[in-house]
Design a protein around this motif. Structure first.
Motif, mmCIF file in Angstrom:
data_model
loop_
_atom_site.group_PDB
_atom_site.id
_atom_site.type_symbol
_atom_site.label_atom_id
_atom_site.label_comp_id
_atom_site.label_asym_id
_atom_site.label_seq_id
_atom_site.Cartn_x
_atom_site.Cartn_y
_atom_site.Cartn_z
ATOM 1 N N GLU A 1 0.813 -1.211 0.000
ATOM 2 C CA GLU A 1 0.000 0.000 0.000
ATOM 3 C C GLU A 1 0.847 1.262 0.000
ATOM 4 N N ARG B 1 -3.358 7.602 -5.300
ATOM 5 C CA ARG B 1 -3.681 6.849 -4.089
ATOM 6 C C ARG B 1 -4.878 5.928 -4.316
ATOM 7 N N ILE C 1 4.993 9.999 10.941
ATOM 8 C CA ILE C 1 5.965 8.952 10.645
ATOM 9 C C ILE C 1 5.280 7.631 10.347
ATOM 10 N N ASP C 2 5.873 6.913 9.413
ATOM 11 C CA ASP C 2 5.355 5.625 8.997
ATOM 12 C C ASP C 2 5.881 4.547 9.944
ATOM 13 N N LEU C 3 4.978 3.696 10.442
ATOM 14 C CA LEU C 3 5.428 2.602 11.305
ATOM 15 C C LEU C 3 5.413 1.314 10.485
ATOM 16 N N GLY D 1 -1.013 6.750 2.509
ATOM 17 C CA GLY D 1 -2.285 6.046 2.377
ATOM 18 C C GLY D 1 -3.428 6.648 3.152
ATOM 19 N N GLU E 1 -10.996 9.590 3.902
ATOM 20 C CA GLU E 1 -10.697 8.190 4.191
ATOM 21 C C GLU E 1 -11.177 7.827 5.607
ATOM 22 N N ARG F 1 -4.368 3.611 11.670
ATOM 23 C CA ARG F 1 -4.125 2.443 10.836
ATOM 24 C C ARG F 1 -5.154 2.393 9.718
ATOM 25 N N LYS F 2 -4.647 2.116 8.513
ATOM 26 C CA LYS F 2 -5.579 1.817 7.420
ATOM 27 C C LYS F 2 -5.066 0.544 6.773
ATOM 28 N N ASN F 3 -5.856 -0.481 6.805
ATOM 29 C CA ASN F 3 -5.395 -1.805 6.397
ATOM 30 C C ASN F 3 -4.094 -2.144 7.113
ATOM 31 N N ARG F 4 -3.003 -2.302 6.373
ATOM 32 C CA ARG F 4 -1.761 -2.686 7.035
ATOM 33 C C ARG F 4 -0.838 -1.494 7.266
ATOM 34 N N GLN F 5 -1.275 -0.327 6.857
ATOM 35 C CA GLN F 5 -0.414 0.851 6.960
ATOM 36 C C GLN F 5 -0.665 1.594 8.267
ATOM 37 N N GLU F 6 0.398 1.802 9.024
ATOM 38 C CA GLU F 6 0.247 2.544 10.275
ATOM 39 C C GLU F 6 1.039 3.831 10.196
ATOM 40 N N ILE F 7 0.463 4.943 10.640
ATOM 41 C CA ILE F 7 1.290 6.138 10.797
ATOM 42 C C ILE F 7 1.029 6.794 12.152
#
Lengths: 656, 72
Positions: free
Chosen positions: A103, A226, A466-468, B30, B35, B51-57
């Motif tokens: 994603e 996106r 930040i992206d985890l 994402g 959203e 979290r959206k699906n598998r994406q975490e920020i």
């Protein structure tokens, strides 16, 4: 293929050679591909105007270029600007995509495809995706993107050969019709579709190259992209329920303060046990005492003694107390090397597991107090490996203000791995109360200086975004390889500086200048810091490298309190020559010099305050340690309070 | 309401993100306006994790209180 745009990078491209560019998000595994494809013939060049290093190598008659890991090619930071320029000038892009993170990663893929350059996608870490219960339809993904997709497990060398053999199959992917029309129209004016895309996306630098005003279609294009990525992921990924297990739960525990702080403390404790106790004690005992001092030094003295008298000047320089062949080798190989390997091992573990961004999230709240956000913890932690490298990574921070604060704190209060190893070794022998005193004073200085900079510097720092990445069990082979590369880089960089330092000290010793300097510095060392005059030697050595200075203390007979005072001073003391050069490169001459001067003043000031306070409290350590600690806490609280009063409400700002 | 008021476990719809650059970055990760995302974690006085699906920020508190959301 001739490309006329200016990529700025000094890589000579032979006529007829194609530029094959590797691109991908951070930690997608690009470098494994790069090393495999180019074999051993790799050059590293500095990107002009930055300290970012770009590797490039050969594949047949073609040139392969690596790019920094980025989430997109825009102008959010230096890495992106460089990746953008290299990708825009590419003939073929091999896009390495993390299958676990489609994603996120496919956003960059779509952006690269939109530049109109032929693309080949290496879908990496498919084994890990499978483990997490993800089934990816590669054929469908290839159809939807319009470019070849090759599943790989780079670390196990699976699929690498196929990627290498398929470079010629790279092709232009599917582009949204409406976007394509706009791009074609603009491409006629700017000469290439890639440049046209960046102009449409409002990239000011690219627009300026063509004398155009940047368009403001970015958000619309991004949203469409996106949507499209989400749609693709929705179609090609089937998730069966066994995924989202321990990793997700543990990841959540790591960022929640109640569980996250104990986890962080446990990680640090493990690190201390391994590096401070095991490596600094047992391993260094063998490597330094038994091997280097017990076997190597007598052997080398014996050997050199056949040609030169040991007491002659060249003899002293080569094999004397600070001998280039004796002390340098003993310190670098016997003392520092094991410690550095230990530190890089832990840092690689942290890096590869996805723990670092979670630590950033956990400590964000605390760091906002010193004008930083959680992201700054990454360079600060890396600083415990090597301040020089960490100073370069301050680029990931969102504003000049944060870079300024972080670099100064790095140069001032963060001891590098080698130095920390020596410090841990020395402190471990003294007892926990001295360790507490040392740690507290350094922390206090860090908090006070950070808070004051935050109050005094104009503007406001950016916010955390930040992206985890998913947590994963680091692969031992990868961690070991990283540890090996970084430790080797340390040896390569440190050894000449050490030799230089040893030479310098030996010359000072032979000429008698050392005694003169020790006397001249006596008011500072003896009077203010209450240390024996010989400690001046450690400080002189510390100018070359701080760890060198700290190592110099190991040979001196000091009282516990004197050891702590000298360690505090030498920790806060000027950064090593290599870091100060990088700091000047990153921050400019004026600011760099100011930081350098600042560290001198603060180091001697803080060390002296501890010395004077312990003197005032009677020199009885069991009594004076708690009192010194209490005084430092009181000073910190006073500064924090004053700064809070002085801080005016500031307008909001961007992001990091 | 704003994102900093969200509670752990709530599904929220992102209504507006303040600054153009932040919006662009969030889209890349994402998470776009409109959203629906899961509020995965709220650190006391600290960042909010979405979290959206598998994406975490993770989003800093100061930024979260400028992002408008609606409960979904």
């Amino acid at each position: 293929m001739a490309h006329c745009h200016n990529t700025n990078i000094n890589i000579s491209i032979p006529p007829g050679a194609r530029r094959i560019v590797l691109a991908g998000n951070p930690n997608a595994g690009k470098s494994v591909f790069f090393n495999y494809i180019t074999g051993l013939y790799v050059d590293v060049s500095n990107y002009p105007g930055t300290t970012l290093e770009i590797s490039h190598g050969r594949l047949g008659g073609d040139v392969v270029i690596d790019t920094p890991g980025v989430y997109g090619i825009s102008s959010f930071n230096d890495e992106e600007r460089i990746a953008r320029d290299i990708i825009l000038a590419a003939d073929v892009v091999i896009n390495v995509v993390n299958a676990v993170h489609l994603e996120r990663d496919l956003f960059l893929t779509r952006q690269i495809i939109d530049t109109g350059v032929p693309v080949l996608v290496a879908l990496n870490m498919v084994d890990e995706a499978e483990k997490q219960g993800l089934v990816i339809d590669t054929d469908l993904l290839s159809d939807l993107l319009g470019v070849p997709v090759i599943p790989t497990v780079a670390i196990k060398k699976q699929g690498l050969e196929q990627v290498k053999n398929s470079i010629n199959l790279a092709r232009k992917g599917n582009i949204d019709d409406e976007l394509q029309q706009k791009l074609t129209r603009l491409a006629d004016r700017v000469g290439s579709q890639g440049e046209a895309l960046l102009v449409l996306e409002g990239d000011t630098v690219v627009a300026a190259r063509h004398g155009l005003e940047p368009e403001n279609d970015r958000e619309q294009i991004y949203l469409k992209r996106r949507e499209r990525v989400n749609d693709i992921v929705h179609h090609v990924v089937a998730e069966n329920s066994r995924g989202a297990g321990i990793g997700t739960t543990l990841g959540r525990y790591m960022i929640n303060p109640v569980t996250g702080i104990p986890i962080l403390l446990m990680a640090l404790w493990a690190m201390y046990q391994v590096i401070g106790v095991f490596v600094a004690g047992t391993v260094v005992g063998i490597t330094e005492e038994s091997i280097m001092i017990g076997m190597y030094e007598p052997a080398i003295r014996n050997f050199v003694g056949r040609f030169i008298a040991e007491s002659s000047n060249p003899g002293i320089i080569l094999t004397g107390e600070f001998g280039v062949l004796t002390m340098t080798a003993t310190y670098v190989l016997g003392l520092l090397m094991p410690l550095v390997v230990g530190f890089y091992f832990f840092l690689s573990l942290f890096e590869d597991s996805g723990y670092l961004p979670r630590i950033a999230t956990l400590v964000d709240r605390v760091l906002t107090g010193i004008g930083l956000n959680g992201r700054a913890v990454i360079p600060l932690i890396l600083g415990f490996g090597c301040v020089t490298v960490a100073s370069i990574t301050t680029r990931l921070l969102g504003s000049e203000r944060e870079k300024r604060i972080t670099i100064f704190l790095l140069g001032l209060a963060i001891p590098c791995s080698a130095q920390l190893g020596v410090i841990a070794g020395l402190l471990a022998g003294l007892g926990p109360q001295y360790m507490a005193l040392y740690a507290l004073v350094i922390l206090t200085v860090l908090v006070i200086v950070g808070t004051m900079l935050n109050t005094l510097l104009p503007g406001k720092s950016t916010e955390l975004l930040i992206d985890l990445p998913p947590l994963r069990l680091p692969r031992l082979d990868n961690v070991l390889r990283k540890t090996g590369t970084k430790s080797y880089a340390f040896l390569k960089e440190a050894t000449p500086l050490f030799a230089l330092g040893a030479l310098l000290i030996s010359i000072l010793q032979i000429t008698g200048a050392l005694t003169v300097l020790q006397k001249a510095l006596a008011p500072l060392t003896v009077g203010w810091l209450m240390l024996p005059p010989e400690t001046a030697t450690a400080f002189i050595m510390g100018i070359v490298r701080r760890d060198f200075g700290a190592a110099g203390l190991t040979d001196m007979a000091l009282t516990p309190m004197a050891t702590v005072i000298s360690l505090i001073t030498i920790t806060l003391f000027v950064p090593c020559i290599a870091s100060i050069l990088i700091i000047i490169k990153e921050r400019g001459r004026g600011e760099g010099a100011l930081m350098w001067l600042g560290t001198w003043v603060i180091a001697f000031f803080a060390g002296g305050v501890v010395a004077q306070l312990s003197g005032i409290f009677g020199g009885n350590d069991s009594l004076s340690i708690p009192l010194v600690i209490a005084t430092f806490i009181a000073i910190t609280l006073a500064v924090l309070f004053t700064c809070r009063l002085a801080a005016k409400p500031k307008p909001g700002s961007g992001l990091s | 309401m704003t994102l900093d008021k969200a509670k752990r476990g709530q599904h929220v719809k992102i209504i507006s993100i303040p600054n153009e650059n932040i919006r662009a970055q969030a889209i890349r990760f994402g998470i776009a306006e409109g959203e629906v995302v899961l509020c995965e974690e709220v650190l006391p006085a600290g960042p909010i994790v979405l979290r959206k699906n598998r994406q975490e920020i993770a989003i800093g508190r100061g930024l979260a209180n400028r992002i408008t959301i609606a409960l979904n």
